[in-house]
Design a protein around this motif. Structure first.
Motif, mmCIF file in Angstrom:
data_model
loop_
_atom_site.group_PDB
_atom_site.id
_atom_site.type_symbol
_atom_site.label_atom_id
_atom_site.label_comp_id
_atom_site.label_asym_id
_atom_site.label_seq_id
_atom_site.Cartn_x
_atom_site.Cartn_y
_atom_site.Cartn_z
ATOM 1 N N ILE A 244 -21.764 23.051 43.210
ATOM 2 C CA ILE A 244 -22.920 23.768 43.764
ATOM 3 C C ILE A 244 -22.536 24.186 45.174
ATOM 4 O O ILE A 244 -22.184 23.339 45.998
ATOM 5 C CB ILE A 244 -24.160 22.856 43.750
ATOM 6 N N VAL A 245 -22.562 25.483 45.428
ATOM 7 C CA VAL A 245 -22.129 25.970 46.751
ATOM 8 C C VAL A 245 -23.254 26.782 47.410
ATOM 9 O O VAL A 245 -24.110 27.353 46.721
ATOM 10 C CB VAL A 245 -20.856 26.864 46.649
ATOM 11 N N ALA A 246 -23.208 26.849 48.727
ATOM 12 C CA ALA A 246 -24.190 27.664 49.468
ATOM 13 C C ALA A 246 -23.974 29.138 49.092
ATOM 14 O O ALA A 246 -22.825 29.553 48.866
ATOM 15 C CB ALA A 246 -23.989 27.459 50.962
ATOM 16 N N ASN A 247 -25.059 29.893 49.036
ATOM 17 C CA ASN A 247 -24.939 31.312 48.655
ATOM 18 C C ASN A 247 -23.994 32.071 49.576
ATOM 19 O O ASN A 247 -23.309 33.007 49.150
ATOM 20 C CB ASN A 247 -26.314 31.972 48.641
ATOM 21 N N GLU A 248 -23.953 31.644 50.842
ATOM 22 C CA GLU A 248 -23.060 32.299 51.800
ATOM 23 C C GLU A 248 -21.592 32.109 51.380
ATOM 24 O O GLU A 248 -20.795 33.060 51.410
ATOM 25 C CB GLU A 248 -23.303 31.660 53.167
ATOM 26 N N THR A 249 -21.263 30.889 50.944
ATOM 27 C CA THR A 249 -19.894 30.602 50.475
ATOM 28 C C THR A 249 -19.585 31.458 49.262
ATOM 29 O O THR A 249 -18.498 32.045 49.144
ATOM 30 C CB THR A 249 -19.787 29.099 50.087
ATOM 31 N N LEU A 250 -20.569 31.535 48.344
ATOM 32 C CA LEU A 250 -20.368 32.330 47.131
ATOM 33 C C LEU A 250 -20.111 33.799 47.493
ATOM 34 O O LEU A 250 -19.184 34.428 46.962
ATOM 35 C CB LEU A 250 -21.602 32.203 46.211
ATOM 36 N N ASN A 251 -20.913 34.318 48.411
ATOM 37 C CA ASN A 251 -20.746 35.732 48.795
ATOM 38 C C ASN A 251 -19.377 35.983 49.418
ATOM 39 O O ASN A 251 -18.754 37.014 49.151
ATOM 40 C CB ASN A 251 -21.863 36.167 49.742
ATOM 41 N N ASN A 252 -18.891 35.024 50.210
ATOM 42 C CA ASN A 252 -17.537 35.158 50.782
ATOM 43 C C ASN A 252 -16.487 35.197 49.681
ATOM 44 O O ASN A 252 -15.566 36.007 49.716
ATOM 45 C CB ASN A 252 -17.229 33.985 51.724
ATOM 46 N N LEU A 253 -16.665 34.304 48.680
ATOM 47 C CA LEU A 253 -15.698 34.259 47.573
ATOM 48 C C LEU A 253 -15.726 35.574 46.779
ATOM 49 O O LEU A 253 -14.698 36.048 46.308
ATOM 50 C CB LEU A 253 -16.008 33.084 46.637
ATOM 51 N N LYS A 254 -16.945 36.145 46.668
ATOM 52 C CA LYS A 254 -17.098 37.373 45.862
ATOM 53 C C LYS A 254 -16.314 38.552 46.441
ATOM 54 O O LYS A 254 -15.947 39.475 45.712
ATOM 55 C CB LYS A 254 -18.577 37.748 45.763
ATOM 56 N N THR A 255 -16.074 38.517 47.756
ATOM 57 C CA THR A 255 -15.320 39.632 48.339
ATOM 58 C C THR A 255 -13.884 39.629 47.814
ATOM 59 O O THR A 255 -13.287 40.674 47.613
ATOM 60 C CB THR A 255 -15.310 39.563 49.895
ATOM 61 N N GLU A 256 -13.360 38.413 47.545
ATOM 62 C CA GLU A 256 -11.994 38.344 47.014
ATOM 63 C C GLU A 256 -11.970 38.296 45.483
ATOM 64 O O GLU A 256 -11.114 38.872 44.833
ATOM 65 C CB GLU A 256 -11.298 37.101 47.586
ATOM 66 N N TYR A 257 -12.944 37.558 44.907
ATOM 67 C CA TYR A 257 -12.985 37.405 43.440
ATOM 68 C C TYR A 257 -14.268 38.063 42.944
ATOM 69 O O TYR A 257 -15.305 37.403 42.820
ATOM 70 C CB TYR A 257 -12.965 35.923 43.051
ATOM 71 N N THR A 258 -14.178 39.345 42.664
ATOM 72 C CA THR A 258 -15.401 40.108 42.354
ATOM 73 C C THR A 258 -16.050 39.649 41.053
ATOM 74 O O THR A 258 -17.249 39.806 40.855
ATOM 75 C CB THR A 258 -15.082 41.610 42.272
ATOM 76 N N ASN A 259 -15.247 39.072 40.146
ATOM 77 C CA ASN A 259 -15.798 38.691 38.824
ATOM 78 C C ASN A 259 -16.181 37.212 38.744
ATOM 79 O O ASN A 259 -16.360 36.667 37.666
ATOM 80 C CB ASN A 259 -14.785 39.014 37.718
ATOM 81 N N ILE A 260 -16.318 36.544 39.878
ATOM 82 C CA ILE A 260 -16.636 35.104 39.850
ATOM 83 C C ILE A 260 -18.030 34.879 39.232
ATOM 84 O O ILE A 260 -19.013 35.459 39.679
ATOM 85 C CB ILE A 260 -16.527 34.490 41.278
ATOM 86 N N PRO A 261 -18.121 34.076 38.148
ATOM 87 C CA PRO A 261 -19.446 33.845 37.555
ATOM 88 C C PRO A 261 -20.244 32.839 38.382
ATOM 89 O O PRO A 261 -19.659 31.940 38.991
ATOM 90 C CB PRO A 261 -19.133 33.285 36.170
ATOM 91 N N SER A 262 -21.555 32.976 38.386
ATOM 92 C CA SER A 262 -22.397 32.018 39.122
ATOM 93 C C SER A 262 -23.820 32.051 38.574
ATOM 94 O O SER A 262 -24.217 33.012 37.920
ATOM 95 C CB SER A 262 -22.417 32.366 40.608
ATOM 96 N N TYR A 263 -24.535 30.964 38.812
ATOM 97 C CA TYR A 263 -25.944 30.850 38.383
ATOM 98 C C TYR A 263 -26.728 30.304 39.553
ATOM 99 O O TYR A 263 -26.251 29.401 40.244
ATOM 100 C CB TYR A 263 -26.073 29.865 37.210
ATOM 101 N N ALA A 264 -27.932 30.839 39.755
ATOM 102 C CA ALA A 264 -28.754 30.343 40.867
ATOM 103 C C ALA A 264 -29.096 28.877 40.618
ATOM 104 O O ALA A 264 -29.489 28.508 39.509
ATOM 105 C CB ALA A 264 -30.017 31.170 40.973
ATOM 106 N N PHE A 265 -28.921 28.019 41.619
ATOM 107 C CA PHE A 265 -29.318 26.613 41.516
ATOM 108 C C PHE A 265 -30.718 26.467 42.123
ATOM 109 O O PHE A 265 -31.616 25.886 41.541
ATOM 110 C CB PHE A 265 -28.298 25.725 42.234
ATOM 111 N N ASP A 266 -30.865 27.015 43.318
ATOM 112 C CA ASP A 266 -32.195 27.190 43.928
ATOM 113 C C ASP A 266 -32.074 28.411 44.835
ATOM 114 O O ASP A 266 -31.147 29.211 44.674
ATOM 115 C CB ASP A 266 -32.649 25.909 44.664
ATOM 116 N N ASN A 267 -32.985 28.547 45.788
ATOM 117 C CA ASN A 267 -32.964 29.768 46.606
ATOM 118 C C ASN A 267 -31.718 29.883 47.485
ATOM 119 O O ASN A 267 -31.275 30.980 47.794
ATOM 120 C CB ASN A 267 -34.197 29.829 47.514
ATOM 121 N N SER A 268 -31.154 28.765 47.857
ATOM 122 C CA SER A 268 -30.039 28.794 48.812
ATOM 123 C C SER A 268 -28.680 28.457 48.208
ATOM 124 O O SER A 268 -27.655 28.652 48.853
ATOM 125 C CB SER A 268 -30.292 27.795 49.943
ATOM 126 N N TYR A 269 -28.693 27.890 47.017
ATOM 127 C CA TYR A 269 -27.422 27.415 46.435
ATOM 128 C C TYR A 269 -27.195 27.993 45.031
ATOM 129 O O TYR A 269 -28.147 28.297 44.312
ATOM 130 C CB TYR A 269 -27.411 25.886 46.351
#
Ligand SMILES: Cc1cc2nc3c(=O)[nH]c(=O)nc-3n(C[C@H](O)[C@H](O)[C@H](O)COP(=O)(O)OP(=O)(O)OC[C@H]3O[C@@H](n4cnc5c(N)ncnc54)[C@H](O)[C@@H]3O)c2cc1C
Length: 338
Positions: A244-269
């Protein structure tokens, strides 16, 4: 009750590791634990409660007493128009309880069909699958406190359930033996088909008038096609939790890995599938001697036969290290390493 010495646990863990326990006793009733706890060196020796052994990895022989939980019983405690409260022995097989509940028309646990193991272990990590967690039907449990020899009750708040977590995996680890679990099941079930694969399988099955039995059949079908059967290849299901990662971390990863799958855990993670991360690090289908990473499911570590627990622990550490180094994400084992 007999205490066996120097016993192989090969058939007591789904990894099929041929390790030895110094002592093994089977408990069939709460009284058996009371009797055992009066043995002079009981409180000083290492103790491990074992259900079906489907969520443990023995890193080596176990120098202590293993208590195989075989406390049985399925009873209706009370019921009203809407619900039925059932009290289950902790040694009951989980999937058989799911089938029993479906036969009676009681809904709530059909999405948790075919999860291996026992009822007593289900609250340990708040088992979950296909959009449902145990906590959604959980009422309370009874557990034997090793320190006091008394039976205590824990409701949902006391258990502090989370994603693959309860207080028994945290601050109360190794302090209680869960003896009975009480669930609140619905006589007028609502259906949970939120998980994409369930809806799709139901459609393929041509189901018109949906029942809890249909949901169970769909879940069984999906599980049998996706997960290796421990009776054929030793494994303990998902080895790691989905991080479970912070949405900010996920967004950073998305810049390099555009196809990274993810599911909302709550509003922030958000949750990232651990299997995807492991696959990106080229572990899927890896094999070295008797151990490996399953070819169809990167989240499952396997024993092809004759593996040592230590080898699997080392493999899990190598996987953790490569995911950490590539993505900066820590994978946490779901399996209990003993
Ligand atoms: C093929 C496969 C698929 C799986 N799929 C899922 C899944 O979809 N979802 C999921 O959540 N899990 C899944 N699992 C993991 C596992 O089945 C569950 O965690 C299950 O609840 C473990 O039950 P068990 O009786 O085998 O526990 P064990 O492996 O025997 O024990 C697990 C832990 O609980 C402790 N414990 C067991 N019983 C008690 C008790 N009565 N009192 C106190 N402590 C106890 C043990 O000491 C150990 O730490 C899967 C495993 C496999 C092999």
């Amino acid at each position: 009750m007999e205490i066996q010495h120097h016993v192989s646990l090969k058939h007591y863990n789904t990894f099929g590791l041929d390790i030895t326990a110094s002592e093994l006793a089977t408990i069939e009733h709460e009284n058996d634990i009371s009797i055992l706890s009066e043995v002079p060196d009981f409180s000083t020796q290492s103790l491990l409660v074992l259900g079906g052994g489907s969520n443990v990895l023995f890193s080596g022989d176990y120098a202590g007493l293993v208590l195989k939980n075989n406390i049985l019983g399925k009873e209706v405690l009370k019921q009203n128009e809407e619900f039925v409260w059932v009290r289950l022995g902790a040694g009951e097989n989980w999937h058989q309880v799911v089938l029993w509940s479906i036969e009676n028309g009681w809904g709530g646990i059909e999405n948790l069909s075919l999860i291996p193991g026992t009822v007593g272990a289900a609250p340990m990590q708040n088992i979950g699958a296909y959009g449902v967690e145990l906590s959604s039907v959980f009422e309370y449990l009874e557990a034997f406190e090793l320190k006091t020899g008394k039976i205590a009750q824990f409701n949902t708040t006391d258990c502090d359930f989370g994603y693959r977590y309860s207080v028994f995996k945290g601050p109360l680890k190794q302090q209680f033996i869960i003896t009975r679990v009480i669930l609140k099941l619905s006589k007028h079930p609502t259906f949970n088909t939120s998980y994409g694969a369930v809806a799709q399988t139901l459609e393929e099955m041509g189901v018109e008038q949906l029942t809890i039995k249909d949901i169970s059949s769909a879940v069984i079908k999906i599980r049998q096609s996706k997960l290796p059967d421990p009776a054929v290849i030793g494994n303990a299901g998902s080895f790691f939790k989905n991080p479970i990662v912070a949405n900010e971390t996920l967004n950073n990863l998305k810049t390099e890995y555009t196809n990274i799958p993810s599911y909302a855990f709550d509003n922030s993670y958000s949750k990232i599938p651990a299997g995807w991360l492991i696959e990106q690090c080229q572990w899927k289908g890896y094999r070295k001697g008797s151990i490996g990473v399953h070819a169809k499911q990167a989240l499952v570590l396997v024993n092809y036969g004759g593996a040592k627990g230590r080898e699997l622990v080392d493999l899990s550490k190598q996987i953790q290290a490569s995911v950490q180094s590539r993505f900066g994400i820590e994978l946490i084992p779901e399996v209990n390493i003993v």
